[in-house]
Design a protein around this motif. Structure first.
Motif, short mmCIF file in Angstrom:
data_model
loop_
_atom_site.label_atom_id
_atom_site.label_comp_id
_atom_site.label_asym_id
_atom_site.label_seq_id
_atom_site.Cartn_x
_atom_site.Cartn_y
_atom_site.Cartn_z
N SER A 54 0.86 -1.19 0.00
CA SER A 54 0.00 0.00 0.00
C SER A 54 0.89 1.24 0.00
O SER A 54 2.10 1.15 0.22
N ASP A 55 0.29 2.40 -0.23
CA ASP A 55 1.07 3.64 -0.21
C ASP A 55 1.77 3.83 1.12
O ASP A 55 2.94 4.21 1.17
N LYS A 56 1.06 3.56 2.20
CA LYS A 56 1.63 3.74 3.53
C LYS A 56 2.80 2.77 3.74
O LYS A 56 3.87 3.18 4.23
N GLU A 57 2.61 1.51 3.38
CA GLU A 57 3.68 0.52 3.54
C GLU A 57 4.89 0.87 2.67
O GLU A 57 6.04 0.69 3.08
N LEU A 58 4.63 1.38 1.48
CA LEU A 58 5.71 1.74 0.57
C LEU A 58 6.52 2.91 1.13
O LEU A 58 7.75 2.88 1.10
N THR A 59 5.84 3.92 1.63
CA THR A 59 6.58 5.06 2.21
C THR A 59 7.32 4.66 3.48
O THR A 59 8.42 5.15 3.73
N LEU A 115 8.62 1.68 3.96
CA LEU A 115 9.79 0.96 3.46
C LEU A 115 10.86 1.94 3.01
O LEU A 115 12.04 1.75 3.33
N LEU A 116 10.48 2.99 2.32
CA LEU A 116 11.45 3.99 1.89
C LEU A 116 12.14 4.63 3.09
O LEU A 116 13.37 4.82 3.09
N GLU A 117 11.37 4.94 4.14
CA GLU A 117 11.96 5.51 5.36
C GLU A 117 12.95 4.54 5.98
O GLU A 117 14.03 4.95 6.43
N LYS A 118 12.61 3.25 6.02
CA LYS A 118 13.52 2.25 6.58
C LYS A 118 14.78 2.11 5.73
O LYS A 118 15.88 1.93 6.25
N MET A 119 14.61 2.21 4.42
CA MET A 119 15.76 2.14 3.53
C MET A 119 16.69 3.33 3.75
O MET A 119 17.91 3.18 3.78
N GLU A 120 16.12 4.50 3.93
CA GLU A 120 16.94 5.69 4.22
C GLU A 120 17.66 5.53 5.56
O GLU A 120 18.83 5.89 5.69
N ARG A 121 16.96 4.97 6.53
CA ARG A 121 17.60 4.71 7.84
C ARG A 121 18.71 3.67 7.69
O ARG A 121 19.77 3.79 8.29
N GLY A 122 18.48 2.65 6.86
CA GLY A 122 19.51 1.65 6.59
C GLY A 122 20.73 2.26 5.94
O GLY A 122 21.87 1.90 6.25
N ARG A 123 20.52 3.19 5.04
CA ARG A 123 21.63 3.91 4.40
C ARG A 123 22.45 4.66 5.45
O ARG A 123 23.67 4.61 5.46
#
Length: 114
Positions: A79-84, A86-94
């Motif tokens: 969903s849009d919420k889950e996708l955003t 995931l993006l936040e988690k990816m940025e945190r992972g970076r």
């Protein structure tokens, strides 16, 4: 051919097909006064690209697999919420990769549900 001749020709054609020529030209209009909430297709495509880029550049594909396990690994099913999220988690992972912070300490690793 001027406008009157074009209109006369249009009336003849319409009459031969059993129709009428409308006096007023129809224009497209937007129905509704608000835009639907959430991401549109272009925005989703940009987010998919950013997530994939972060996964490849910072070795975070494991995080994508972890967060998409419930949708059989298909990021496009989020969903849009889950996708955003995931993006936040990816940025945190970076950030974790750059700053040398363990993924466990950052709260990115979840228990396996298998």
């Amino acid at each position: 051919m001027d406008q009157q001749e074009i209109r006369a020709l249009a009336r003849e054609i319409a009459a031969s097909r059993g129709g009428k020529v409308r006096a007023k030209v129809r224009h497209l209009s937007v129905v509704g006064s608000t835009v639907a909430p959430g991401l549109n297709a272009l925005q989703r495509d940009v987010v998919y690209g950013r997530i994939r880029d972060l996964g490849n550049m910072y070795w975070l594909n494991w995080l994508i697999r972890q967060e998409t396990a419930e949708v059989m690994g298909v990021m496009e099913c989020l969903s849009d919420k889950e996708l955003t999220q995931l993006l936040e988690k990816m940025e945190r992972g970076r950030e974790c990769r750059i700053e040398g912070i363990a993924f466990d300490e950052a709260g990115l690793v979840r228990e396996s549900g298998c």
